[in-house]
Design an enzyme around this catalytic site. Structure first.
Site, PDB file in Angstrom:
ATOM      1  N   HIS A  28     -11.530   5.001  -0.692  1.00 43.26           N
ATOM      2  CA  HIS A  28     -11.369   4.052   0.285  1.00 43.26           C
ATOM      3  C   HIS A  28     -12.293   2.697   0.057  1.00 43.26           C
ATOM      4  CE1 HIS A  28     -10.700   7.776   2.989  1.00 43.26           C
ATOM      5  NE2 HIS A  28      -9.520   6.994   2.868  1.00 43.26           N
ATOM      6  N   ARG A  73      -7.181  17.640   4.360  1.00 43.01           N
ATOM      7  CA  ARG A  73      -7.963  18.025   3.084  1.00 43.01           C
ATOM      8  C   ARG A  73      -9.013  18.805   3.655  1.00 43.01           C
ATOM      9  NH1 ARG A  73      -7.848  12.316   1.417  1.00 43.01           N
ATOM     10  NH2 ARG A  73      -5.646  12.149   0.380  1.00 43.01           N
ATOM     11  N   ARG A 110      -2.433  -2.092  -3.529  1.00 43.66           N
ATOM     12  CA  ARG A 110      -3.480  -1.103  -3.609  1.00 43.66           C
ATOM     13  C   ARG A 110      -3.231   0.125  -4.467  1.00 43.66           C
ATOM     14  NH1 ARG A 110      -4.205   4.006   0.463  1.00 43.66           N
ATOM     15  NH2 ARG A 110      -6.209   4.619  -0.472  1.00 43.66           N
ATOM     16  N   ASN A 161       0.914  -1.231  -0.003  1.00 44.89           N
ATOM     17  CA  ASN A 161      -0.132  -0.054  -0.151  1.00 44.89           C
ATOM     18  C   ASN A 161       0.987   1.359  -0.047  1.00 44.89           C
ATOM     19  OD1 ASN A 161      -1.627   2.201   0.488  1.00 44.89           O
ATOM     20  ND2 ASN A 161      -2.647   1.189   2.310  1.00 44.89           N
ATOM     21  N   GLU A 205      -7.759  -3.247   5.545  1.00 43.57           N
ATOM     22  CA  GLU A 205      -7.498  -3.073   3.922  1.00 43.57           C
ATOM     23  C   GLU A 205      -6.850  -4.089   3.536  1.00 43.57           C
ATOM     24  OE1 GLU A 205      -7.427   1.295   4.991  1.00 43.57           O
ATOM     25  OE2 GLU A 205      -8.037   1.621   2.798  1.00 43.57           O
TER      26      GLU A 205
END
Ligand code: ADP
Length: 403
Positions: free
Chosen positions: A183, A244, A94, A7, A387
């Site tokens: 996501h 963000r 990923r 990832n 994940e």
């Protein structure tokens, strides 16, 4: 049989090694601040006598250097996670943006790399690093099957009314400008885990999944499939995040471009890296902000009000679009750990059948937890995301299809 999961972020690299068909985690780690001062590499081992060992092995100048150091550690005679790179039979990467091309995990081929490169313009920050890591792994693990698992795939079931922007048609048809959502791997994993926990088939379950990490996003899931999400063409819109902004009026960008000395790249970087909780408080770790708030800091108090208000607004919107809501599912670093955020995000939603039980919400028990009050019509769950495991499962799926 061992599976490596990779990832890669812009300046970090997380990896996990799983063993056997049951996918037992045997090692994982993170290389952070790649190419920057203060970076470090941590490897954890969950196997044999070296269980849980943490090893810090200095800095990495770039992603290639990071991989060389990780593999050296995994092969270290003291640790022996692998004896040889050939034991890794497949690598799951990923990949942030799969555009409209990829709804499922894919074997990485030259064609796929070409497509992912084409998406560079809509995913300038992430896809290039993902591609770098794929190239490095092809060289370092020449025999391993390479699989791409896209963050956008889970959201590909959204209908056009949710994924189109109301701008001239040609920008969608020619340039692919639309909502993609991110996501997805986490939303998929927690949705499956929540449905299993509730004892319902996923295909009959309506959920709102709330992923609150450094990046934050939500998904509206009706009968097991995603029908709307809070992020957009990029990971910038929607919820307020660590650095963000989340939703803003697009005219702010034009205003800043015309009236400040900022260049367009600097405005983009400001919205991605200096906004959100960081912009409001000067801190992006939620634990620091909560502790400042407890000391009476006004900026931290306002930031938490804004952060939780935005989540509540999306919960209301997503309840309206999915109809009957079986559960609201909180996950990731903040969603799993902050009782305060969960409590503020659903405060005042009793008229919609959503009420938390304060004691359950503050429980430190591990694993999946049900947090709603007895009278709540909607279940409220805390589900730890994974994940990496989801990517490993997807990698096995692709591997099995090829056999
Ligand atoms: P990512 O994977 O996006 O980098 P994580 O899912 O690890 O992020 O979440 C990171 C966030 O989780 C940070 O803002 C951190 O402050 C927050 N977090 C972690 N533990 C806690 C906790 N116990 N209480 C509140 N926030 C926490």
């Amino acid at each position: 049989m061992k599976i490596l999961v990779v990832n890669a972020g812009s300046s970090s690299l997380k990896f996990s090694v799983f063993e056997g068909l049951e996918l037992t985690l045997i090692s994982n780690g993170i290389v952070d601040k790649i190419g920057k001062p203060g970076g470090r590499i941590t490897v954890k081992v969950y196997k044999g006598t070296k269980f849980g060992k943490h090893i810090e092995i200095g800095n990495a100048v770039d992603h290639h250097h990071a991989f060389i150091k990780i593999v050296k550690q995994l092969k270290d005679q003291y640790i022996r996670v692998i004896q040889d790179v050939s034991e890794i039979i497949a690598i799951g990467h990923r990949v942030v943006h799969g555009g409209e091309y990829y709804r499922d995990p894919q074997r990485i081929t030259k064609e796929l790399i070409k497509q992912v490169k084409k998406m560079k313009s809509i995913a300038p920050l992430h896809n290039p690093k993902n591609l770098t890591c794929i190239e490095i792994c092809k060289r370092m693990f020449p025999k391993a099957l390479q699989v791409a698992v896209f963050d956008t795939s889970f959201h590909q079931t959204m209908p056009p009314r949710a994924f189109r922007y109301a701008i001239p048609d040609r920008f969608y048809k020619k340039d692919g400008i639309r909502v993609y959502g991110m996501h997805g791997t986490s939303h998929k994993y927690v949705a499956e885990a929540a449905a299993a926990y509730l004892g319902k088939p996923l295909s009959e379950t309506n959920l709102i999944t709330v992923h609150l990490g450094n990046g934050c996003s939500m998904a509206a899931i009706q009968n097991g499939i995603c029908i709307d999400t809070s992020m957009g063409m990029s990971p910038m819109p929607g919820l307020i995040m660590g650095t963000r902004s989340g939703d803003i009026d697009p005219s702010i960008i034009f205003y800043l471009y015309r009236n400040s000395r900022l260049k367009i790249d600097e405005i983009e970087s400001m919205l991605n890296n200096e906004s959100g909780l960081q912009g409001l408080t000067g801190m992006n770790d939620l634990r620091d902000i909560l502790s400042s708030m407890e000391k009476g800091d006004e900026d931290a108090t306002l930031a938490m009000e804004m952060y939780t208000y935005r989540i509540k607004k999306y919960i209301g919107a997503f309840m309206a679009v999915i109809g009957r809501t079986d559960a609201i599912v909180f996950t990731a670093g903040v969603g799993e750990n902050s009782w305060f955020v969960r409590s503020r995000a659903v405060e005042g939603l009793e008229h919609l059948g959503v009420s938390l039980d304060d004691d359950k919400n503050k429980s430190h028990e591990k694993g999946i937890l049900m947090l709603q009050a007895d009278e709540s019509k909607v279940k409220i769950l805390r589900v730890p995301t994974n994940e990496e495991l989801e990517i490993a499962r997807s990698t096995i799926e692709v591997l099995n299809k090829m056999q």
